[in-house]
Design an enzyme around this catalytic site. Structure first.
Site, short mmCIF file in Angstrom:
data_model
loop_
_atom_site.label_atom_id
_atom_site.label_comp_id
_atom_site.label_asym_id
_atom_site.label_seq_id
_atom_site.Cartn_x
_atom_site.Cartn_y
_atom_site.Cartn_z
N LYS A 167 0.85 -1.07 0.09
CA LYS A 167 0.11 -0.19 0.03
C LYS A 167 1.08 1.22 -0.09
O LYS A 167 1.97 1.18 0.77
CB LYS A 167 -1.02 0.03 1.35
N ASP A 194 -0.43 -0.53 -4.42
CA ASP A 194 -1.68 0.08 -4.51
C ASP A 194 -1.62 1.37 -3.60
O ASP A 194 -1.43 1.58 -2.55
CB ASP A 194 -2.65 -0.86 -3.65
N GLU A 222 -1.79 -0.07 -8.57
CA GLU A 222 -3.47 -0.10 -8.58
C GLU A 222 -4.16 1.16 -8.23
O GLU A 222 -3.49 1.97 -7.06
CB GLU A 222 -3.92 -1.12 -7.57
N ASP A 247 -9.39 0.13 -9.78
CA ASP A 247 -9.95 -0.42 -8.72
C ASP A 247 -11.35 0.36 -8.35
O ASP A 247 -12.24 0.03 -8.82
CB ASP A 247 -9.19 -0.77 -7.37
N LYS A 271 -14.49 -6.70 -7.65
CA LYS A 271 -14.84 -6.84 -6.13
C LYS A 271 -16.22 -7.09 -6.08
O LYS A 271 -16.89 -6.04 -6.60
CB LYS A 271 -14.36 -5.75 -5.21
#
Length: 369
Positions: A167, A194, A222, A247, A271
Site C-alpha cells: 500500500k 496500491d 493499482e 479498482d 470486487k
C-alpha cells in the site's frame, strides 16, 4: 419446489491480527455483516457485506436495514434454483447499496450450489479448486519504521507468498519503501503497489517513473488517482510503462465503458462489494476480456465468508483465461484473528483451497470470540 424461506443477518466485531493502513484509513477490527439465506428444505447459504463509508457508503446498520427490509421481502418464496429470478429481484428491490445486494446474491448462489450438490466454484463454471492470492503490506506512514515494513515482507515470503502488494500514499516515502521491499525479497517475488487513490496524476507518473528508473520491476500499480478522475487515470496509463489497474474507478460494466471511452485502458480489480454480486462480476469480467483487458478478483476488509464466494469467482476467471494470471487479491481472511463461520475456504500460504464441499463449504456460524 425448494424456495427461499428465511433471510437472516449476523453481525460480528472481529479484531485484526495487525493494523491495516491505507491512504484513506487505519483499521484495527472488522465489522462483519454476514447474511444467511435458508430454504424450505433447511439448507443455509452464506454471504457477507463489506461495510465502508468511504468506499460503498454503507454501514452495518444500513446493510441490516436493506437486507431485512426490501431485500427480504423481494426474495420471499422465490425458487432457489432460479438465479435469474433471484438476481432480478435483488436488483429491483433497492437502489445503490451494492454491498448489501452482493451479500444477499452471494448467499443465494451458495444456496443454489448446495441444492445442486456441487461446490460453488464448479457450479459457476470453474475448474480450479486452488487459486492464488497476494498478501497486502500496509502503507508506510510518516511515523512508521521502514525496517518493520521490510521485515513483514520477508516474513510473508518465508510463509509461502510469491506475490506481495504494498500500500502507498500513507504519507511515508513511497519510492524508498517499495525499493527497499524489492531489495529484501529479491527479483523472483511479484511486487504490486496500491495507491488507494492517494496521488495526483503528476505524482503518480513521477513516482512510477522513478520506480521504473530504479529497476524495481512492478507487476502493476493499482488506482493511483482519485476514482472519479478518469482523465487522470488515462493520462497515467499512457505516460508510464508499468501497467495500471483500476479498482475504485470501476464498479460495473458502466464504469468500464466510461473508462474505455476516455482511452483509459487498464487492468481491472473486480470486487463483489462493488458489482453488487456474482452475476454482474462475471459480466464485467467478460466485458473486460472482450476488450483485451485482464482482471483479478479482489476483496475489501472482509472475512472468510466473502472470500469463499470471491475465490470461487476467481476460479472461473482463471478457467476462462480472463484473469491476469498468477495471484488474485484475496488475502483479507488472513488479516482477521478468527472467522465468524465454521468450514469454508482454507489458506495455505499464498494459495486458497476452495474444497469440494457443496456450495462454499461453510458449515454454520462460529461461537462469538
Amino acid at each position: 419446489m425448494t424456495t427461499i424461506d428465511e433471510v437472516l443477518v449476523h453481525r460480528r466485531t472481529i479484531p485484526l491480527v495487525r493494523p491495516f493502513v491505507t491512504a484513506v484509513r487505519t483499521a484495527y477490527a472488522l465489522e462483519a455483516v454476514v447474511v444467511e439465506l435458508r430454504d424450505s428444505d433447511g439448507r443455509s447459504g452464506w454471504g457477507e457485506a463489506a461495510v465502508s463509508w468511504r468506499v460503498t457508503g454503507e454501514s452495518p446498520q444500513s446493510v441490516t436495514a436493506a437486507v431485512l427490509g426490501p431485500l427480504r421481502e423481494a426474495l420471499a418464496g422465490l425458487p432457489v434454483a432460479d438465479l435469474d429470478a433471484v438476481s432480478a429481484a435483488i436488483r429491483g428491490a433497492v437502489a445503490q447499496n451494492p454491498s448489501a445486494r452482493s451479500a444477499v446474491e452471494c448467499a443465494a448462489y451458495d444456496l443454489a450450489a448446495r441444492l445442486a450438490e456441487e461446490p460453488l466454484w464448479r457450479h459457476l463454471g470453474g475448474e480450479r479448486r486452488i487459486v492464488g492470492t497476494d498478501m497486502t503490506l500496509s502503507a508506510l506512514g510518516p511515523d512508521e519504521r521502514l525496517d518493520d515494513l521490510v521485515a513483514s515482507a520477508a516474513a510473508h515470503v518465508e510463509a509461502g507468498f510469491t506475490t506481495l502488494k504494498v500500500k502507498a500514499g500513507g504519507g511515508g516515502d513511497d519510492r524508498r519503501a517499495v525499493a527497499a521491499v524489492r531489495a529484501a525479497v529479491g527479483p523472483e517475488v511479484t511486487l504490486r503497489v496500491d495507491a488507494n487513490q492517494g496521488w495526483t496524476p503528476r505524482q503518480a507518473v513521477e513516482t512510477m517513473t522513478a520506480w521504473e528508473d530504479d529497476g524495481v520491476g512492478l507487476e502493476l500499480v493499482e488506482q493511483p488517482v482519485p476514482r472519479d478522475d478518469v482523465a487522470g487515470l488515462a493520462y497515467v496509463a499512457r505516460s508510464v510503462a508499468t501497467p495500471v489497474m483500476a479498482d475504485e474507478s470501476v464498479w460495473t460494466r458502466r464504469q468500464l465503458d466510461e473508462l474505455l471511452t476516455q482511452g483509459a485502458r487498464t487492468l481491472v480489480n473486480i470486487k463483489l462489494a462493488k458489482t453488487g454480486g456474482p452475476r454482474e462480476a462475471l459480466a464485467l469480467a467478460q466485458r473486460a476480456a472482450d476488450e483485451g483487458l485482464a482482471t483479478i478478483v479482489g476483496c475489501m476488509s472482509e472475512s472468510d465468508v466473502a472470500i469463499a464466494t470471491a475465490a470461487a469467482l476467481a476460479s472461473v476467471l482463471d478457467t476462462r483465461g480472463w484473469s491476469l494470471g498468477g495471484a488474485h487479491d484475496l488475502d483479507a481472511g488472513q488479516w482477521i484473528a478468527a472467522g465468524p463461520v465454521l468450514g469454508g475456504v482454507r489458506y495455505r500460504g499464498g494459495a486458497i483451497d476452495l474444497g469440494d464441499a457443496a456450495g462454499t463449504g461453510i458449515a454454520g456460524l462460529a461461537e462469538p470470540g
